[in-house]
Design a protein around this motif. Structure first.
Motif, PDB file in Angstrom:
ATOM      1  N   MET A   1       0.845  -1.207   0.000  1.00  0.00           N
ATOM      2  CA  MET A   1       0.000   0.000   0.000  1.00  0.00           C
ATOM      3  C   MET A   1       0.873   1.246   0.000  1.00  0.00           C
ATOM      4  N   GLU A   2       0.411   2.292  -0.704  1.00  0.00           N
ATOM      5  CA  GLU A   2       1.188   3.526  -0.794  1.00  0.00           C
ATOM      6  C   GLU A   2       1.377   4.155   0.580  1.00  0.00           C
ATOM      7  N   GLU A   3       2.592   4.627   0.846  1.00  0.00           N
ATOM      8  CA  GLU A   3       2.891   5.233   2.138  1.00  0.00           C
ATOM      9  C   GLU A   3       2.174   6.562   2.290  1.00  0.00           C
ATOM     10  N   MET A   4       1.756   6.853   3.541  1.00  0.00           N
ATOM     11  CA  MET A   4       1.033   8.081   3.839  1.00  0.00           C
ATOM     12  C   MET A   4       1.869   8.964   4.728  1.00  0.00           C
ATOM     13  N   ASP A   5       1.752  10.279   4.552  1.00  0.00           N
ATOM     14  CA  ASP A   5       2.437  11.242   5.400  1.00  0.00           C
ATOM     15  C   ASP A   5       1.501  11.852   6.437  1.00  0.00           C
ATOM     16  N   SER A   6       0.207  11.743   6.230  1.00  0.00           N
ATOM     17  CA  SER A   6      -0.753  12.307   7.174  1.00  0.00           C
ATOM     18  C   SER A   6      -2.047  11.516   7.081  1.00  0.00           C
ATOM     19  N   CYS A   7      -2.940  11.779   8.025  1.00  0.00           N
ATOM     20  CA  CYS A   7      -4.212  11.065   8.019  1.00  0.00           C
ATOM     21  C   CYS A   7      -5.267  11.906   7.303  1.00  0.00           C
ATOM     22  N   THR A   8      -6.266  11.249   6.809  1.00  0.00           N
ATOM     23  CA  THR A   8      -7.345  11.911   6.101  1.00  0.00           C
ATOM     24  C   THR A   8      -8.538  12.070   7.035  1.00  0.00           C
ATOM     25  N   ILE A   9      -9.208  13.210   6.996  1.00  0.00           N
ATOM     26  CA  ILE A   9     -10.365  13.474   7.842  1.00  0.00           C
ATOM     27  C   ILE A   9     -11.557  13.779   6.949  1.00  0.00           C
ATOM     28  N   GLY A 106     -19.587  11.843  13.854  1.00  0.00           N
ATOM     29  CA  GLY A 106     -18.145  11.645  13.926  1.00  0.00           C
ATOM     30  C   GLY A 106     -17.416  11.954  12.643  1.00  0.00           C
ATOM     31  N   GLU A 107     -16.105  11.945  12.713  1.00  0.00           N
ATOM     32  CA  GLU A 107     -15.233  12.103  11.550  1.00  0.00           C
ATOM     33  C   GLU A 107     -14.579  10.769  11.254  1.00  0.00           C
ATOM     34  N   GLU A 108     -14.193  10.560  10.004  1.00  0.00           N
ATOM     35  CA  GLU A 108     -13.443   9.362   9.629  1.00  0.00           C
ATOM     36  C   GLU A 108     -11.971   9.715   9.599  1.00  0.00           C
ATOM     37  N   LYS A 109     -11.161   8.920  10.293  1.00  0.00           N
ATOM     38  CA  LYS A 109      -9.735   9.211  10.407  1.00  0.00           C
ATOM     39  C   LYS A 109      -8.924   7.976  10.038  1.00  0.00           C
ATOM     40  N   LEU A 110      -7.988   8.195   9.128  1.00  0.00           N
ATOM     41  CA  LEU A 110      -7.130   7.125   8.638  1.00  0.00           C
ATOM     42  C   LEU A 110      -5.768   7.257   9.311  1.00  0.00           C
ATOM     43  N   PHE A 223      -9.152  12.503  18.890  1.00  0.00           N
ATOM     44  CA  PHE A 223     -10.349  11.686  18.713  1.00  0.00           C
ATOM     45  C   PHE A 223     -11.467  12.160  19.639  1.00  0.00           C
ATOM     46  N   LEU A 224     -12.697  12.007  19.157  1.00  0.00           N
ATOM     47  CA  LEU A 224     -13.877  12.219  19.976  1.00  0.00           C
ATOM     48  C   LEU A 224     -14.785  11.001  19.832  1.00  0.00           C
ATOM     49  N   PRO A 225     -15.580  10.688  20.858  1.00  0.00           N
ATOM     50  CA  PRO A 225     -16.519   9.560  20.717  1.00  0.00           C
ATOM     51  C   PRO A 225     -17.387   9.717  19.485  1.00  0.00           C
ATOM     52  N   GLY A 226     -17.563   8.612  18.763  1.00  0.00           N
ATOM     53  CA  GLY A 226     -18.331   8.627  17.532  1.00  0.00           C
ATOM     54  C   GLY A 226     -17.481   8.688  16.284  1.00  0.00           C
ATOM     55  N   ARG A 230      -9.849   3.948  10.699  1.00  0.00           N
ATOM     56  CA  ARG A 230      -9.239   2.848   9.951  1.00  0.00           C
ATOM     57  C   ARG A 230      -7.726   2.966  10.057  1.00  0.00           C
ATOM     58  N   PHE A 231      -7.044   1.822  10.033  1.00  0.00           N
ATOM     59  CA  PHE A 231      -5.585   1.790  10.113  1.00  0.00           C
ATOM     60  C   PHE A 231      -5.005   1.430   8.757  1.00  0.00           C
TER      61      PHE A 231
END
Length: 554
Positions: A1-9, A106-110, A223-226, A230-231
């Protein structure tokens, strides 16, 4: 998988619909010690329980009464902490609060994760225990969708639901003393990420470089509840950098640290109100001695002092002032300008409190100057004192007359007796374990710290092996990990924990444990909730008399 430098929100829509007003009959309330109630919903699990918990927590916050210091939700329970207010009034308020089920938007965070090796020391062992390859463990873990059910344990720590059933493993028998910051871990059907270096009993699969808690941010917890999580496996992450402390110029009125002592930190009664973000209330382990030391030099009882562990500091005073060193007992003394004073000799207990007239002035973080040693903020840049540090002192008030007098409690006995209330999981333990807890003598071990007093003695076993969903804890909670050796949680405790609680040490007896040296013998004695309440009232009455007596000497 392509390397990531930051997470996506990404913004996700809210989930869950109101179900109408919920009734008190749907909940159970148990004492979480003598200064908190634990609310549970025994008939609900999963998202249904989380929606009920979230709805109650929101309603309680919107209608909070005076004296309630914190409201802490978890997977299937809510803790309501209180201070000076009558606990029975708090219980009635909880019971009569109307609320509806609610799940947060909630937000989605990778999250990028480097699995295995130095970053995931347990990956191979987890794979072997589950009959999988390491690659299969990584694939299962990174392929799942998670939900932040709660934030707790330490500042910014996310408790994640959604771990695949094939990765279910119990917690470690004995928690590690130190887990690296950013460690991605699993235990008991849950996943999580350690935001900072801390103790922990979960299995470490990898590590991320995402900053999970920034005390200077408008929203400190990442992070907040909700939130949905994904990792993503990556090959490289950024090394964690330690902050470099600043030095500063000496000014008149400062106190210079010549030698810092064993473990000397700036403390006050702590920072309640932030447990839902995983921030421990912290503050002085022995609040009784801190309050007493402040009164002896004319300070407000909540002023910042120095908490000294084992040996105190050597300080040079650049202005004349008054000081008091207290460990259950103490007296004020005058200090001349230019004088160097050696406080390194133990004051009686393993912890003592040095108050300086005017109080110690450091920036307040989340409403308090207290040092959170584990999280690394507050006090002197989030760390113990170092030689060369300069402490700024505030303007003194009316300093009591110094002379041949002292104040304090009777000396603690050789065997400390700790009153306790029945723990919320006491019925999980065998009849023999419950009896041993009430009759055997335990010893305080050198592994104790500001987070908890670790005891050694007769093992306390469960009726049968079982894992619990993480839930709120309180100061005095007696947790029992799988090795059977009890841990009494102290000031810098976690906010949520996953080990069963056999008892809760009452508030008035915690200072005795805070002052005790390693090797001290400890015995537990069961008391009623009413006896614990009366003991708190008597302790406060004693302080009223102490304030009156000291005022006469000012």
């Amino acid at each position: 998988m392509e390397e990531m430098d930051s997470c996506t929100i990404l913004r996700l829509p809210g989930i869950g619909k109101p179900t109408g007003p919920c009734k008190a009959a749907d909940m159970t309330l148990k004492p979480l010690g003598d200064a908190a109630w634990l609310v549970e919903f025994p008939d609900l699990t999963g998202e249904a329980a989380l929606a009920r918990v979230t709805g109650l927590a929101v309603a309680l916050r919107e209608n909070k009464i005076g004296g309630v210091t914190d409201i802490v939700p978890s997977f299937a329970s809510v803790a309501v902490h209180f201070d000076t207010v009558d606990g029975l009034a708090v219980r009635e308020w909880i019971r009569t609060t109307e609320f509806t089920d609610k799940l947060s938007t909630g937000e989605e965070k990778l999250i990028p994760v480097r699995y295995g090796g130095e970053d995931g020391r347990d990956l191979a062992g987890v794979a072997a225990a589950l009959g999988l390859s390491s690659d299969e463990v990584v694939s299962l873990h990174s392929g799942a969708d998670y939900t932040v059910a709660a934030v707790g344990f330490s500042p910014g720590f996310p408790y994640l639901s959604g771990l695949p059933g094939r990765l279910r493993l119990p917690r470690l028998a004995t928690p590690r003393q130190s887990v690296p910051a950013g460690s991605v871990a699993i235990a008991a059907g849950q996943a999580g990420i350690y935001p900072s270096i801390s103790p922990g009993g979960w299995h470490l699969l990898g590590r991320t470089d995402v900053t999970l808690f920034d005390v200077h941010s408008p929203r400190p917890s990442f992070f907040l509840p909700g939130d949905r999580v994904r990792f993503c496996p990556v090959d490289r992450i950024t090394p964690v950098k330690e902050s470099t402390p600043t030095t500063g110029q000496r000014r008149m009125g400062t106190v210079e640290v010549i030698h810092p002592g064993g473990l000397t930190t700036v403390q006050n009664p702590g920072r309640p109100g932030h447990e839902s973000s995983g921030v421990s209330p912290g503050g002085a382990v022995d609040r009784e001695s801190l309050r007493m030391a402040n009164l002896l030099v004319g300070n407000d009882e909540s002023a910042a002092c120095l908490e000294c562990c084992v040996s105190g500091p050597i300080l040079k005073f650049h202005e004349a002032t008054a000081v008091a060193l207290v460990s259950g007992n103490g007296r004020p003394r005058r200090v001349a300008a230019g004088e160097t004073v050696d406080f390194s000799k133990p004051a009686g207990g393993v912890r003592s409190y040095l108050a300086i007239a005017g109080g110690i002035c450091v920036p307040e973080i989340l409403g308090s100057p207290a040092t959170d040693v584990r999280a690394g903020f507050g006090g002197m840049m989030g760390r113990p004192l170092r030689a060369g540090d300069l402490l700024e002192i505030g303007t003194p008030g009316r300093i009591p007359r110094c002379g041949d007098w002292h104040v304090g409690r009777a000396a603690d006995r050789k065997v400390i007796e700790l009153g306790f209330l029945t723990g919320v999981q006491e019925d999980w333990f065998s009849a023999e374990a419950r009896q041993r807890f009430r009759s055997e003598i335990y010893r305080l071990t050198p592994r104790s710290d500001r987070m908890g007093a670790r005891l050694s003695g007769a093992g306390l076993e469960l009726c049968e092996p079982r894992e619990m969903i993480s839930q709120p804890v309180a100061c005095g909670s007696v947790q029992v990990p799988p090795d059977g050796q009890p841990i009494v949680l102290l000031a810098e405790r976690q906010t949520i924990g996953g080990y069963p609680q056999i008892g809760h040490v009452i508030s008035v007896d915690l200072p005795k444990l805070a002052r005790a040296w390693p090797g001290t013998e400890v015995r537990f004695r069961e008391v009623t909730w009413e006896e614990a309440r009366q003991a708190r009232e008597l302790a406060e009455q004693d302080f009223k008399w102490l304030r009156t007596g000291i005022d006469l000497l000012a």
